[in-house]
Enzyme design. Structure first.
Site, mmCIF file in Angstrom:
data_model
loop_
_atom_site.group_PDB
_atom_site.id
_atom_site.type_symbol
_atom_site.label_atom_id
_atom_site.label_comp_id
_atom_site.label_asym_id
_atom_site.label_seq_id
_atom_site.Cartn_x
_atom_site.Cartn_y
_atom_site.Cartn_z
ATOM 1 N N GLU A 22 0.878 -1.178 0.105
ATOM 2 C CA GLU A 22 0.253 -0.572 0.085
ATOM 3 C C GLU A 22 1.083 1.128 0.197
ATOM 4 O O GLU A 22 0.247 2.122 -0.593
ATOM 5 C CB GLU A 22 -1.243 0.018 0.975
ATOM 6 C CG GLU A 22 -1.793 -1.302 1.225
ATOM 7 C CD GLU A 22 -3.174 -0.904 0.414
ATOM 8 O OE1 GLU A 22 -3.593 0.492 -0.569
ATOM 9 O OE2 GLU A 22 -3.152 -2.182 -0.936
ATOM 10 N N ASP A 251 -23.930 45.372 7.171
ATOM 11 C CA ASP A 251 -25.155 45.108 8.038
ATOM 12 C C ASP A 251 -24.885 44.648 9.635
ATOM 13 O O ASP A 251 -24.056 43.933 9.854
ATOM 14 C CB ASP A 251 -26.645 44.454 7.697
ATOM 15 C CG ASP A 251 -26.363 43.043 7.592
ATOM 16 O OD1 ASP A 251 -25.934 42.205 8.650
ATOM 17 O OD2 ASP A 251 -26.660 41.988 6.772
ATOM 18 N N LYS A 273 -29.779 47.609 10.150
ATOM 19 C CA LYS A 273 -30.682 48.469 10.738
ATOM 20 C C LYS A 273 -31.038 47.409 11.870
ATOM 21 O O LYS A 273 -30.876 46.060 11.803
ATOM 22 C CB LYS A 273 -31.714 47.490 9.261
ATOM 23 C CG LYS A 273 -31.000 48.501 7.970
ATOM 24 C CD LYS A 273 -32.237 47.818 6.931
ATOM 25 C CE LYS A 273 -32.206 48.809 5.774
ATOM 26 N NZ LYS A 273 -31.044 48.282 5.227
ATOM 27 N N GLY A 304 -25.949 39.005 6.688
ATOM 28 C CA GLY A 304 -26.349 37.839 7.301
ATOM 29 C C GLY A 304 -27.089 36.880 6.967
ATOM 30 O O GLY A 304 -27.539 37.314 6.136
ATOM 31 N N THR A 334 -28.268 30.096 6.121
ATOM 32 C CA THR A 334 -28.960 31.445 6.274
ATOM 33 C C THR A 334 -29.158 30.495 7.939
ATOM 34 O O THR A 334 -28.652 30.005 9.079
ATOM 35 C CB THR A 334 -30.296 30.320 5.772
ATOM 36 O OG1 THR A 334 -31.344 28.977 6.421
ATOM 37 C CG2 THR A 334 -30.016 30.033 4.754
ATOM 38 N N MET A 386 -37.450 37.470 12.533
ATOM 39 C CA MET A 386 -37.404 38.784 13.270
ATOM 40 C C MET A 386 -38.874 38.637 13.811
ATOM 41 O O MET A 386 -39.861 40.111 13.069
ATOM 42 C CB MET A 386 -37.412 39.489 11.553
ATOM 43 C CG MET A 386 -36.283 40.150 10.410
ATOM 44 S SD MET A 386 -36.218 41.078 9.238
ATOM 45 C CE MET A 386 -37.405 39.723 8.259
ATOM 46 N N ALA A 415 -27.272 32.592 17.189
ATOM 47 C CA ALA A 415 -27.451 31.677 16.779
ATOM 48 C C ALA A 415 -26.065 30.957 16.006
ATOM 49 O O ALA A 415 -24.990 32.023 15.574
ATOM 50 C CB ALA A 415 -28.354 31.166 15.331
#
Length: 462
Positions: A22, A251, A273, A304, A334, A386, A415
């Site tokens: 091998e 952001d 925001k 994000g 996500t 949100m 998270a």
């Protein structure tokens, strides 16, 4: 420097491999990536070596013990047997004949060593520790593998095709160097890496003319998903673009740890925001991206999560198209999938939910205008973005439209980050829990029987 690093033209190499186990197979597989002629001598042949010999015309397999004449007309020898006497003997006669010899895993008997290789042919990166720190070398290679595009070879092939054309267009060596740096590090290079050679060639022609005339080429915008917060969840492409951006527009949901990975001298523009506090209106953000690109900058729009999941990426792209600005979209993990995975709440599960719905809990005029009956379905998981401020309304509307008051619900704050917090309850009691009032954005809401799995599957910050 004990070992002199060179690359040998393998078209004119006849290599002898002594041994067929091998270990020999691994060396043979490496040699097969080149056009070298290979002869393997061994009285015993492993299945792997036999398969390689059957599949490749480059290999001549001789099924017997090594003989001294086997080194004749060979330019390179690998010795990979478990017989120390054979290994020493082959080394001695090869060295006496002036042939490069490598006794595998025996550095004192190696007249050359095989480096650790990052293969993006025609781009090859070879590294060596001289046999003194193989684990460190493996660590460095892993780091390089993680930051180099898997299809880097496309850039090598593209550079070869247009090398003469650029040389004819730009007479100065310095000009050519600066030009290629911009090509490889800019939108032309990204087009090549994306497999769009036609677009890359068009851009190179325009850029070459502009560069010869002293004009700065047009910029481009990259909409990059920064994921839910943990920098280790960034894609390789996202990290690469972040480290070559001229301007970064980010952001509120982009974590400080991720911003640390942005190119140091890039201009960073915050457009975050928060509830009832929009630093810059969305329309102005759209125009900002277009204007910076029209100045010739490489602009990374860091978002994000994912740019196309409640990220207004579509709106920003529409403005870029109106201004004739080129763009690319780089997906990100996500917020929903990050929150679910790091809280041990699978969004789908054979025993609980066969579908999942992402929706917004953003309030407008103190109402949430959603199709509530459609959201109240059996065997379905709901994820509200949100929705923390509107949590009481969400719970009331779901119950009002037929969902059980005992349906489990989870609030996942920050998270995937060290400060992640998960609070569970039911539609009927979650708003009464004193801990609920302590939850802060960004917090996702997960509704469904899958929430019951949290205590069992939670692994991140138990």
């Amino acid at each position: 420097m004990k070992y002199f690093p060179i690359f040998v033209d393998a078209q004119h190499i006849h290599c002898l491999v002594v041994g067929a186990g091998e270990v020999a197979a691994r060396k043979t597989e490496l040699l097969l990536k080149t056009p070298a002629k290979i002869t393997i001598v061994s009285p015993w042949v492993s299945d792997t070596v036999q398969r390689l010999a059957d599949e490749s015309s480059q290999i001549t397999l001789i099924n017997r013990k090594f003989e001294d004449t086997d080194i004749t007309h060979k330019q390179m020898i690998f010795v990979a047997t478990d017989d120390e006497n054979v290994n020493q003997h082959v080394h001695d006669i090869a060295h006496a004949a002036g042939i490069l010899v490598n006794v595998v895993d025996n550095t004192p008997l190696c007249k050359f060593i095989t480096p650790s290789i990052v293969d993006r042919s025609p781009i090859i990166i070879a590294m060596s520790s001289g046999g003194v720190a193989p684990v460190l070398l493996r660590y460095i290679r892993q780091k390089l593998e993680s930051v180099l595009p898997a299809n880097l070879k496309l850039l090598g092939n593209f550079s070869e095709r247009f090398r003469d054309k650029v040389k004819q267009g730009l007479s100065s060596v310095t000009d050519r160097r600066y030009f290629w740096e911009e090509v490889l590090d800019g939108d032309i290079g990204e087009a090549v890496l994306s497999g769009n050679d036609e677009l890359a060639e068009q851009k190179l022609d325009k850029s070459l003319i502009a560069y010869a005339n002293g004009d700065k080429p047009a910029g481009q915008v990259y909409l990059v998903g920064a994921g839910p917060g943990d920098p280790d969840l960034l894609t390789f492409k996202a990290l690469r673009l972040m480290q070559k951006a001229d301007v970064v527009v980010y952001d509120r949901l982009v974590s400080p740890e991720i911003l640390e990975l942005v190119r140091r001298d890039a201009e960073k523009i915050y457009v975050g925001k928060a509830k009832s506090n929009h630093t810059i209106p969305q329309e102005d953000i759209n125009e900002l991206l277009a204007n910076e690109a029209l100045k010739g900058n490489r602009v990374v729009r860091l978002k994000g999560g994912d740019p196309f999941i409640f990220g207004r990426g579509g709106e920003e792209i529409e403005t870029l198209i109106e201004h004739g600005v080129d763009f690319q979209v780089v997906p990100g993990i996500t917020a929903a999938t990050g929150a679910a995975s790091y809280s041990g709440i699978p969004l789908t599960h054979r025993d609980h939910a066969q579908s999942v719905t992402f929706t917004t809990g953003h309030l407008r005029d103190n109402t949430i205008n959603l199709n509530w009956p459609a959201l109240v379905q059996n065997n379905q998981t709901l994820v509200f973005y949100m929705g923390l401020t509107g949590l009481p309304i969400i719970c009331d509307k779901l119950i009002e439209n037929g969902m059980s008051p005992d349906m489990p619900i989870a609030l996942v704050q920050a998270a995937t980050r060290e400060e992640q917090k998960v609070l569970t309850g039911t539609l009927a009691n979650i708003t009464q829990d004193p801990e609920t009032s302590k939850m802060k954005p960004p917090t996702l809401i997960i509704v469904g029987s899958v929430v019951e799995l949290h205590k069992k599957l939670n692994w991140f910050n138990q």
